[in-house]
Design a protein around this motif. Structure first.
Motif, mmCIF file in Angstrom:
data_model
loop_
_atom_site.group_PDB
_atom_site.id
_atom_site.type_symbol
_atom_site.label_atom_id
_atom_site.label_comp_id
_atom_site.label_asym_id
_atom_site.label_seq_id
_atom_site.Cartn_x
_atom_site.Cartn_y
_atom_site.Cartn_z
ATOM 1 N N GLU A 132 58.116 44.804 37.536
ATOM 2 C CA GLU A 132 58.288 46.238 37.758
ATOM 3 C C GLU A 132 58.953 46.885 36.568
ATOM 4 N N PHE A 133 58.494 48.087 36.212
ATOM 5 C CA PHE A 133 59.131 48.881 35.167
ATOM 6 C C PHE A 133 59.267 50.313 35.653
ATOM 7 N N ASN A 134 60.496 50.785 35.701
ATOM 8 C CA ASN A 134 60.778 52.161 36.111
ATOM 9 C C ASN A 134 60.142 52.493 37.459
ATOM 10 N N GLY A 135 60.214 51.530 38.379
ATOM 11 C CA GLY A 135 59.679 51.746 39.716
ATOM 12 C C GLY A 135 58.183 51.551 39.841
ATOM 13 N N VAL A 136 57.521 51.147 38.758
ATOM 14 C CA VAL A 136 56.066 50.969 38.768
ATOM 15 C C VAL A 136 55.743 49.480 38.708
ATOM 16 N N ASN A 137 54.997 49.005 39.696
ATOM 17 C CA ASN A 137 54.549 47.616 39.726
ATOM 18 C C ASN A 137 53.031 47.612 39.888
ATOM 19 N N LEU A 138 52.352 47.176 38.860
ATOM 20 C CA LEU A 138 50.884 47.193 38.869
ATOM 21 C C LEU A 138 50.275 45.934 39.468
ATOM 22 N N LEU A 139 51.122 44.995 39.919
ATOM 23 C CA LEU A 139 50.596 43.705 40.373
ATOM 24 C C LEU A 139 50.827 43.408 41.851
ATOM 25 N N ASP A 140 51.626 44.206 42.537
ATOM 26 C CA ASP A 140 51.961 43.861 43.927
ATOM 27 C C ASP A 140 51.148 44.643 44.957
ATOM 28 N N GLY A 141 50.184 45.435 44.504
ATOM 29 C CA GLY A 141 49.345 46.190 45.422
ATOM 30 C C GLY A 141 49.972 47.451 45.968
ATOM 31 N N SER A 142 51.127 47.852 45.421
ATOM 32 C CA SER A 142 51.827 49.030 45.937
ATOM 33 C C SER A 142 51.268 50.338 45.391
ATOM 34 N N ILE A 143 50.508 50.279 44.300
ATOM 35 C CA ILE A 143 49.976 51.484 43.671
ATOM 36 C C ILE A 143 48.470 51.533 43.875
ATOM 37 N N THR A 144 48.019 52.594 44.474
ATOM 38 C CA THR A 144 46.581 52.785 44.680
ATOM 39 C C THR A 144 45.992 53.558 43.501
ATOM 40 N N GLY A 145 45.017 52.971 42.865
ATOM 41 C CA GLY A 145 44.374 53.663 41.745
ATOM 42 C C GLY A 145 45.000 53.374 40.398
ATOM 43 N N GLY A 146 46.139 52.701 40.360
ATOM 44 C CA GLY A 146 46.748 52.347 39.086
ATOM 45 C C GLY A 146 47.662 53.426 38.540
#
Length: 276
Positions: A132-146
């Protein structure tokens, strides 16, 4: 012929007007030297000042674009680093699963392999959770669309797709509770691991391309800002070498103007000689 009068000294009036013009020009030059700008406010040149202000707003907006691109690149780089760790862990898991397919293994050896397998499997979850960086995690499925990083001042974006590498996710098909305590389970796990290795490699390629795209665009934005700043400088900055030379000339002209005014003012006193 000029009228000789003690009431109206035309020569002094002309000398004073010229001196005032010189003083005004001298004040303008001194202001340019002090500020370094030939157009410091709207009253200097309204049209040029308005153009420069528009370009300054563009430069300021591009700072926000740069910040967004930097955050996106950092988040993507963290994801790439974590994804590479996941890939390395999958290689270790493959080794354990392949060893567990041996029918000749003793129960104690199989149990030992299974414990190692579970420990490495759980490390994948830990790596993904901390990617995670600054609340952004691109690998755990928490962000839809990237991640959507700003590309310009109009609000267009450069998108870096998220890759769900969590256990039992869209990329890693290995289950969160999967084990290799039997030959059949080991065979099944080996197949899942092979699929996961291929999928993780493809995901890393996409993330790497996304990071490179952000870096390339950030370089362009930096060059664009430099070009705009140079353009604003061409519009409003003063040529200090030229202004310095002009200052010397105007100071000399001012001194001559003062002397001319002094001579013009003394001309009326010459009339006294006519009455002696």
């Amino acid at each position: 012929m000029a009228l000789n009068s003690v009431n109206t000294n035309v020569g002094a009036m002309v000398a004073l007007q010229n001196l005032q013009v010189t003083n005004s020009e001298l004040q303008t030059v001194q202001s340019r030297i002090n500020t370094g700008k030939k157009v410091a406010s709207a009253k200097d040149n309204g049209a040029v000042w308005a153009i420069a202000q528009g370009q300054r707003s563009e430069i300021g907006a591009l700072n926000a674009v740069t910040d967004s691109l930097q955050r996106g690149q950092s988040a993507t780089d963290v994801a790439v680093a974590a994804g590479e760790s996941v890939s390395d862990l999958l290689l270790q898991l493959k080794e354990k699963a392949l060893a567990a397919t041996d029918e000749t293994l003793s129960s104690s050896a199989r149990d030992a392999l299974n414990e190692d397998f579970k420990s490495i499997r759980d490390q994948i979850g830990t790596v993904i959770e901390n990617a995670e960086f600054n609340g952004v995690n691109l690998l755990d499925g928490s962000i839809t669309g990237g991640f959507k990083a700003l590309a310009n001042v109009s609000g267009d974006t450069i998108d870096v797709g998220a890759e769900d590498m969590s256990l039992s996710g869209s990329v890693v098909s290995l289950g969160a509770s999967q084990e290799i305590d039997t030959k059949s389970k080991a065979t099944s796990a080996l197949s899942d691991i092979d699929d996961s290795i291929d999928q993780v490699s493809a995901s890393l390629a996409r993330l790497g391309t996304g990071s490179k795209s952000l870096a390339t665009h950030m370089t362009f934005v930096g060059k664009l800002q430099d070009t705009l700043e140079a353009g604003v400088g061409n519009l409003v900055d003063a040529d200090l070498a030229k202004e310095s030379a002009r200052l010397q000339a105007l100071q000399t002209k001012q001194q001559l103007g003062v002397q001319a005014l002094s001579i013009a003012n003394s001309s009326t006193s010459m009339l006294l000689g006519l009455f002696r």
